[in-house]
Design an enzyme around this catalytic site. Structure first.
Site, PDB file in Angstrom:
ATOM      1  N   ASP A 161       0.843  -1.195   0.000  1.00 31.61           N
ATOM      2  CA  ASP A 161       0.000   0.000   0.000  1.00 31.61           C
ATOM      3  C   ASP A 161       0.884   1.252   0.000  1.00 31.61           C
ATOM      4  OD1 ASP A 161      -2.386   1.461   0.305  1.00 31.61           O
ATOM      5  OD2 ASP A 161      -2.326   1.332   2.499  1.00 31.61           O
TER       6      ASP A 161
ATOM      7  N   SER B  79     -12.272   3.480   6.354  1.00 32.39           N
ATOM      8  CA  SER B  79     -12.965   3.177   7.607  1.00 32.39           C
ATOM      9  C   SER B  79     -13.560   4.465   8.133  1.00 32.39           C
ATOM     10  CB  SER B  79     -12.059   2.473   8.615  1.00 32.39           C
ATOM     11  OG  SER B  79     -10.941   3.228   8.970  1.00 32.39           O
TER      12      SER B  79
HETATM   13 ZN   LIG Z   1      -4.376   5.130   1.295  1.00 32.90          ZN
END
Ligand SMILES: [Zn+2]
Length: 300
Positions: free
Chosen positions: A81, A219
């Site tokens: 990521d 989230s």
């Molecule tokens: Zn990100």
């Protein structure tokens, strides 16, 4: 079993749903995510962010993620990521990661295109997929509330940071990436005020590019907004902060309930895993469209 991002997102596209992509900067997160995916029999993405190097290095965590993904009974994509250096992407690919994100969103557009093309070439030699980003998603990945200097910052990054649909088309055509991270109002970390998402922009991007779209800062969004985003083309939802906070807060509660009794670390680990797994299950149900997903995934 291991699967690439391209293939796992084809499953999501066929089912018109999204898959959770959970950051796993410790073994407990990997166990919580994989055990929940296996319980629900859903494919899943586990990912390691470059900014988590200070928690645990990729060279320790990466091989653990790959080994557990290989053993899993469900398809698992192991993804890097927000890699900002091509050498770092290469490190992950050598470990067996099946997907990498090259994040050149801080660069000039033409440099972002050039580097992303190099990332695609590098990944294709390993049979892996590439996600890349244009537009800037609010706050750095891995932050909680403050910016790098520790200042408290709000949600909104401003219109100028949002992904431009025409530029998105040009970017995808030039780079041939497998998934596009776009900015339409989400931020990394905790939401200070209710997020305001630009759904029309999302739809416009989707009509101009024919690849799956990725939501970062995923989230802390309410279930209806997740569903809206999924109906408009979001296929991967990056989810971490709230699951980690729920795990941490549950450990805090359990420790407090022990009063003057001793607390053993093996119990702390188990409490953390259990609480994170509960949060992950709610999130996965909403993302996949399964019944009984809670109304607010991040119920506090
Ligand atoms: Zn990100």
């Amino acid at each position: 079993m291991l699967i690439t991002m391209k293939n796992i997102l084809q499953v999501a596209e066929a089912k018109q749903c999204a898959l959770g992509a959970f950051n796993t900067p410790n073994l407990e997160c990997v166990i919580a995510v994989l055990s929940t995916a296996e319980k629900l029999n859903l494919p899943v993405i586990i990912q390691f962010a470059e900014v988590h190097e200070d928690l645990i290095p990729l060279k320790i965590m990466g091989p653990i993620m790959v080994a557990l993904a290989e053993k899993s009974t469900v398809p698992v994509c192991v993804h890097l990521d927000h890699g900002t250096a091509l050498a770092y992407l290469s490190e992950a690919l050598k470990m067996g990661f099946t997907s990498v994100m090259y994040d050149g969103s801080g660069l000039e557009y033409h440099d972002n295109v050039a580097n992303t093309c190099m990332a695609v070439e590098m990944a294709s030699r390993c049979g892996a997929s590439v996600e890349a980003e244009i537009g800037a998603i609010g706050r750095e990945e891995g932050s909680s509330l403050g910016d790098k200097a520790g200042n408290h910052v709000g949600n909104v990054t401003g219109e100028s940071c949002y992904t431009d649909p025409d530029q998105a088309r040009d970017f995808v055509t030039r780079t041939k990436i497998d998934a596009l991270a776009c900015s339409f109002g989400t931020v990394h970390g905790i939401y200070v005020t209710k997020p305001s998402l630009d759904f029309l922009r999302l739809s416009e991007i989707r009509t101009k590019v024919n690849i799956p779209l990725v939501m970062h800062g995923g989230s802390g969004i309410c279930a209806d907004d997740y569903r809206e985003c999924i109906s408009r083309g979001i296929r991967k939802i990056n989810y971490y902060t709230y699951m980690s906070r729920n795990g941490g807060n549950y450990v805090k509660e359990k420790c407090a309930s022990k009063g003057s009794e001793d607390v053993y670390f093996h119990d702390v680990v188990k409490w953390g895993i259990d609480a994170m797994a509960r949060d992950i299950m709610s999130a996965m149900k909403v993302f996949s469209g399964l019944p009984h997903g809670v109304d607010n995934v991040t119920k506090e």
